[in-house]
Enzyme design. Structure first.
Site, PDB file in Angstrom:
ATOM      1  CD  GLN A   7     -14.789  -2.424 -10.062  1.00 17.61           C
ATOM      2  OE1 GLN A   7     -14.410  -3.539  -9.683  1.00 17.61           O
ATOM      3  NE2 GLN A   7     -14.957  -2.150 -11.328  1.00 17.61           N
ATOM      4  CG  ASN A   8     -10.423   3.073 -10.077  1.00 15.27           C
ATOM      5  OD1 ASN A   8     -10.454   1.851 -10.184  1.00 15.27           O
ATOM      6  ND2 ASN A   8     -10.401   3.878 -11.121  1.00 15.27           N
ATOM      7  CG  HIS A  54     -13.654  -1.917  -4.220  1.00 16.69           C
ATOM      8  ND1 HIS A  54     -13.198  -2.422  -5.413  1.00 16.69           N
ATOM      9  CD2 HIS A  54     -14.792  -2.604  -3.932  1.00 16.69           C
ATOM     10  CE1 HIS A  54     -14.024  -3.373  -5.837  1.00 16.69           C
ATOM     11  NE2 HIS A  54     -14.997  -3.500  -4.963  1.00 16.69           N
ATOM     12  CG  ASP A  97      -7.236   6.288  -8.340  1.00 17.54           C
ATOM     13  OD1 ASP A  97      -8.256   6.992  -8.240  1.00 17.54           O
ATOM     14  OD2 ASP A  97      -6.977   5.628  -9.367  1.00 17.54           O
ATOM     15  CE1 TYR A 140      -4.308  -1.147  -0.351  1.00 17.42           C
ATOM     16  CE2 TYR A 140      -3.339  -3.015   0.805  1.00 17.42           C
ATOM     17  CZ  TYR A 140      -4.354  -2.461   0.044  1.00 17.42           C
ATOM     18  OH  TYR A 140      -5.411  -3.245  -0.359  1.00 17.42           O
ATOM     19  CB  CYS A 189      -9.034   0.952  14.617  1.00 13.74           C
ATOM     20  SG  CYS A 189      -8.302  -0.044  15.947  1.00 13.74           S
ATOM     21  CB  CYS A 224      -6.807   1.858  20.539  1.00 21.68           C
ATOM     22  SG  CYS A 224      -6.445   0.882  19.063  1.00 21.68           S
TER      23      CYS A 224
HETATM   24  C1  BJW Z   1      -7.915  -0.019 -19.758  1.00 26.39           C
HETATM   25  C2  BJW Z   1      -6.862   0.899 -19.882  1.00 26.39           C
HETATM   26  C3  BJW Z   1      -7.162   2.104 -20.539  1.00 26.39           C
HETATM   27  C4  BJW Z   1      -6.103  -0.799 -18.842  1.00 26.39           C
HETATM   28  N1  BJW Z   1      -8.413   2.325 -21.021  1.00 26.39           N
HETATM   29  N2  BJW Z   1      -9.135   0.224 -20.258  1.00 26.39           N
HETATM   30  C5  BJW Z   1     -19.901 -13.642  -6.798  1.00 26.39           C
HETATM   31  C6  BJW Z   1     -19.318 -14.490  -7.725  1.00 26.39           C
HETATM   32  C7  BJW Z   1     -17.980 -14.842  -7.605  1.00 26.39           C
HETATM   33  C8  BJW Z   1     -17.191 -14.361  -6.571  1.00 26.39           C
HETATM   34  C9  BJW Z   1     -17.775 -13.517  -5.660  1.00 26.39           C
HETATM   35  C10 BJW Z   1     -19.103 -13.174  -5.780  1.00 26.39           C
HETATM   36  N3  BJW Z   1     -19.398 -12.324  -4.750  1.00 26.39           N
HETATM   37  C11 BJW Z   1     -18.301 -12.126  -4.008  1.00 26.39           C
HETATM   38  C12 BJW Z   1     -17.294 -12.859  -4.524  1.00 26.39           C
HETATM   39  C13 BJW Z   1     -15.903 -12.909  -3.975  1.00 26.39           C
HETATM   40  C14 BJW Z   1     -15.048 -11.730  -4.373  1.00 26.39           C
HETATM   41  C15 BJW Z   1     -14.838 -11.746  -5.889  1.00 26.39           C
HETATM   42  O1  BJW Z   1     -15.436 -11.012  -6.641  1.00 26.39           O
HETATM   43  N4  BJW Z   1     -13.902 -12.558  -6.361  1.00 26.39           N
HETATM   44  C16 BJW Z   1     -13.581 -12.615  -7.799  1.00 26.39           C
HETATM   45  C17 BJW Z   1     -12.075 -12.470  -8.001  1.00 26.39           C
HETATM   46  C18 BJW Z   1     -14.159 -13.863  -8.385  1.00 26.39           C
HETATM   47  N5  BJW Z   1     -15.644 -10.465  -3.951  1.00 26.39           N
HETATM   48  C19 BJW Z   1     -15.527  -9.999  -2.723  1.00 26.39           C
HETATM   49  O2  BJW Z   1     -14.951 -10.640  -1.859  1.00 26.39           O
HETATM   50  C20 BJW Z   1     -16.151  -8.660  -2.410  1.00 26.39           C
HETATM   51  N6  BJW Z   1     -16.899  -8.757  -1.191  1.00 26.39           N
HETATM   52  C21 BJW Z   1     -18.150  -9.261  -1.149  1.00 26.39           C
HETATM   53  O3  BJW Z   1     -18.769  -9.560  -2.144  1.00 26.39           O
HETATM   54  O4  BJW Z   1     -18.665  -9.363   0.142  1.00 26.39           O
HETATM   55  C22 BJW Z   1     -19.760 -10.241   0.359  1.00 26.39           C
HETATM   56  C23 BJW Z   1     -19.157 -11.633   0.461  1.00 26.39           C
HETATM   57  C24 BJW Z   1     -18.230 -11.876   1.458  1.00 26.39           C
HETATM   58  C25 BJW Z   1     -17.666 -13.151   1.551  1.00 26.39           C
HETATM   59  C26 BJW Z   1     -18.001 -14.151   0.623  1.00 26.39           C
HETATM   60  C27 BJW Z   1     -18.917 -13.859  -0.391  1.00 26.39           C
HETATM   61  C28 BJW Z   1     -19.509 -12.588  -0.457  1.00 26.39           C
HETATM   62  C29 BJW Z   1     -15.070  -7.612  -2.140  1.00 26.39           C
HETATM   63  C30 BJW Z   1     -14.234  -7.322  -3.336  1.00 26.39           C
HETATM   64  C31 BJW Z   1     -13.147  -6.316  -2.949  1.00 26.39           C
HETATM   65  C32 BJW Z   1     -12.148  -6.101  -4.068  1.00 26.39           C
HETATM   66  N7  BJW Z   1     -11.043  -5.379  -3.553  1.00 26.39           N
HETATM   67  C33 BJW Z   1     -10.000  -4.919  -4.456  1.00 26.39           C
HETATM   68  C34 BJW Z   1      -8.885  -4.259  -3.587  1.00 26.39           C
HETATM   69  C35 BJW Z   1      -9.373  -2.896  -3.100  1.00 26.39           C
HETATM   70  C36 BJW Z   1      -8.331  -2.216  -2.284  1.00 26.39           C
HETATM   71  C37 BJW Z   1      -7.099  -1.924  -3.067  1.00 26.39           C
HETATM   72  O5  BJW Z   1      -7.117  -1.205  -4.084  1.00 26.39           O
HETATM   73  O6  BJW Z   1      -6.047  -2.416  -2.656  1.00 26.39           O
HETATM   74  O7  BJW Z   1     -10.517  -3.989  -5.401  1.00 26.39           O
HETATM   75  S1  BJW Z   1      -9.290  -6.210  -5.491  1.00 26.39           S
HETATM   76  C38 BJW Z   1      -9.093  -5.194  -6.910  1.00 26.39           C
HETATM   77  O8  BJW Z   1      -9.973  -5.641  -7.982  1.00 26.39           O
HETATM   78  C39 BJW Z   1      -9.596  -3.801  -6.497  1.00 26.39           C
HETATM   79  C40 BJW Z   1     -10.302  -3.355  -7.737  1.00 26.39           C
HETATM   80  O9  BJW Z   1     -11.195  -2.302  -7.417  1.00 26.39           O
HETATM   81  C41 BJW Z   1     -10.959  -4.621  -8.209  1.00 26.39           C
HETATM   82  C42 BJW Z   1     -11.340  -4.609  -9.667  1.00 26.39           C
HETATM   83  O10 BJW Z   1     -10.234  -4.446 -10.486  1.00 26.39           O
HETATM   84  P1  BJW Z   1     -10.359  -3.554 -11.787  1.00 26.39           P
HETATM   85  O11 BJW Z   1     -10.613  -2.161 -11.429  1.00 26.39           O
HETATM   86  O12 BJW Z   1     -11.318  -4.180 -12.714  1.00 26.39           O
HETATM   87  O13 BJW Z   1      -8.859  -3.605 -12.352  1.00 26.39           O
HETATM   88  P2  BJW Z   1      -8.134  -4.708 -13.245  1.00 26.39           P
HETATM   89  O14 BJW Z   1      -6.679  -4.475 -13.122  1.00 26.39           O
HETATM   90  O15 BJW Z   1      -8.627  -6.074 -12.953  1.00 26.39           O
HETATM   91  O16 BJW Z   1      -8.614  -4.374 -14.724  1.00 26.39           O
HETATM   92  C43 BJW Z   1      -8.231  -3.187 -15.396  1.00 26.39           C
HETATM   93  C44 BJW Z   1      -8.876  -3.203 -16.760  1.00 26.39           C
HETATM   94  O17 BJW Z   1      -8.611  -1.974 -17.386  1.00 26.39           O
HETATM   95  C45 BJW Z   1      -8.338  -4.303 -17.688  1.00 26.39           C
HETATM   96  O18 BJW Z   1      -9.445  -4.992 -18.263  1.00 26.39           O
HETATM   97  C46 BJW Z   1      -7.563  -3.531 -18.764  1.00 26.39           C
HETATM   98  O19 BJW Z   1      -7.694  -4.103 -20.056  1.00 26.39           O
HETATM   99  C47 BJW Z   1      -8.232  -2.194 -18.719  1.00 26.39           C
HETATM  100  N8  BJW Z   1      -7.399  -1.043 -19.111  1.00 26.39           N
HETATM  101  N9  BJW Z   1      -5.734   0.432 -19.327  1.00 26.39           N
HETATM  102  C48 BJW Z   1      -9.328   1.409 -20.878  1.00 26.39           C
HETATM  103  N10 BJW Z   1      -6.194   3.117 -20.734  1.00 26.39           N
END
Ligand code: BJW
Length: 248
Positions: free
Chosen positions: A101-102, A119, A104, A67, A127, A155
């Site tokens: 979802q960002n 997110h 930043d 981070y 905490c 704390c």
């Molecule tokens: C461009 C470009 C340009 C590049 N122009 N394009 C249902 C089904 C299956 C699984 C689950 C489900 N429900 C829940 C789950 C589990 C899990 C999940 O989804 N897992 C999957 C991996 C399958 N979800 C969770 O756990 C969520 N919680 C939840 O649902 O709670 C209830 C629950 C609890 C327990 C069990 C079940 C349910 C929470 C998800 C939290 C995600 N957290 C993160 C980290 C955040 C903090 C941090 O930043 O450190 O969020 S992980 C990471 O992925 C971050 C992002 O926001 C997120 C998405 O990523 P994103 O933004 O899509 O980025 P990339 O890199 O993947 O993609 C970038 C894209 O841009 C690419 O496609 C490129 O091509 C493109 N690109 N340049 C246009 N210039």
């Protein structure tokens, strides 16, 4: 692509309510690393190995190191044309919703109104033990942080980034706001790999509720086969073109 761009632009022009869901790709042109794809890894780790409470419990210093590296990168980044266009849509119409979802905060810095941050924010801490004296989150923009892991101001226990990790629930108010926003005329998903839930489900909800749905991404994603129009290319360029066609 040309036809798709015109079709989307004309839908946006006629829409009363527009919702845009963004992911890391929107910030890529600003220099913020994405999670997946080329350059998406930090050292040898996948985000699924670091963005969890289990990883933090095992090794808070390692997770904080990731981070801190990201905070340092993001601190020197500024919003790009994609953030600017979306900010101006949100300023022009109070029924335009940007759901991100960002973590930043670049949408915030671009002046986006009515933003839903699913997110959390990398610039906020909470905490780890959720002590009774601490607020849910507090802002801390120190780069670097004075110590690793940083301490809870209230704390003196360990503090964590106030972001949503895998397996953690999103803030129900944010989920409700994002779900409300799926009731719209145009739903656009931009720069997200569309694999992380519940964010990835909103495009399906919007389609079911009758919205015209579209995707802008460098490459096809699972959302591509769902949307009415998929445009493949850089978000900053395509949103810039749409804005120019809208006369903005
Ligand atoms: C461009 C470009 C340009 C590049 N122009 N394009 C249902 C089904 C299956 C699984 C689950 C489900 N429900 C829940 C789950 C589990 C899990 C999940 O989804 N897992 C999957 C991996 C399958 N979800 C969770 O756990 C969520 N919680 C939840 O649902 O709670 C209830 C629950 C609890 C327990 C069990 C079940 C349910 C929470 C998800 C939290 C995600 N957290 C993160 C980290 C955040 C903090 C941090 O930043 O450190 O969020 S992980 C990471 O992925 C971050 C992002 O926001 C997120 C998405 O990523 P994103 O933004 O899509 O980025 P990339 O890199 O993947 O993609 C970038 C894209 O841009 C690419 O496609 C490129 O091509 C493109 N690109 N340049 C246009 N210039």
């Amino acid at each position: 692509m040309h036809d798709a761009l015109h079709q989307l632009t004309s839908r946006i022009r006629d829409a009363r309510r527009i919702t845009v869901m963004t992911g890391a790709g929107v910030s890529a042109a600003s220099g913020v690393p994405t999670f997946r794809g080329p350059g998406g890894l930090w050292r040898q780790y996948r985000p699924e190995e670091l963005a969890t409470a289990q990883a933090f419990a095992r090794d808070p210093s390692l997770v904080w190191e990731w981070y801190e590296w990201r905070r340092e990168r993001i601190a020197s980044c500024t919003p790009n044309r994609a953030h600017e266009v979306l900010a101006s849509w949100s300023q022009r119409s109070s029924s335009c919703r940007i759901v991100t979802q960002n973590v930043d905060d670049l949408h915030v810095r671009a002046g986006t109104r009515g933003l839903v941050r699913l997110h959390g924010s990398i610039w906020e801490l909470s905490c780890w033990r959720r002590c009774a004296s601490a607020p849910r989150t507090w802002r801390d923009e120190h780069v670097p942080l004075p110590e690793r892991p940083p301490r809870c101001r209230f704390c003196d226990g360990v503090a964590r980034p106030a972001v949503v990790w895998f397996g953690e629930s999103l803030d129900p108010a944010d989920v409700a706001a994002a779900h409300d926003a799926t009731s719209c005329d145009v739903f656009l998903t931009v720069g997200t790999s569309a694999i992380v839930y519940p964010a990835a489900a909103f495009v399906h909800d919007a389609k079911q509720r009758g919205a015209f749905t579209a995707e802008i991404n460098l490459e096809p994603t699972p959302a591509s086969s769902v949307v009415d129009v998929a445009i493949h290319g850089p978000a900053e360029e395509i949103l810039g073109n749409i804005e120019a066609m809208l006369g903005g």
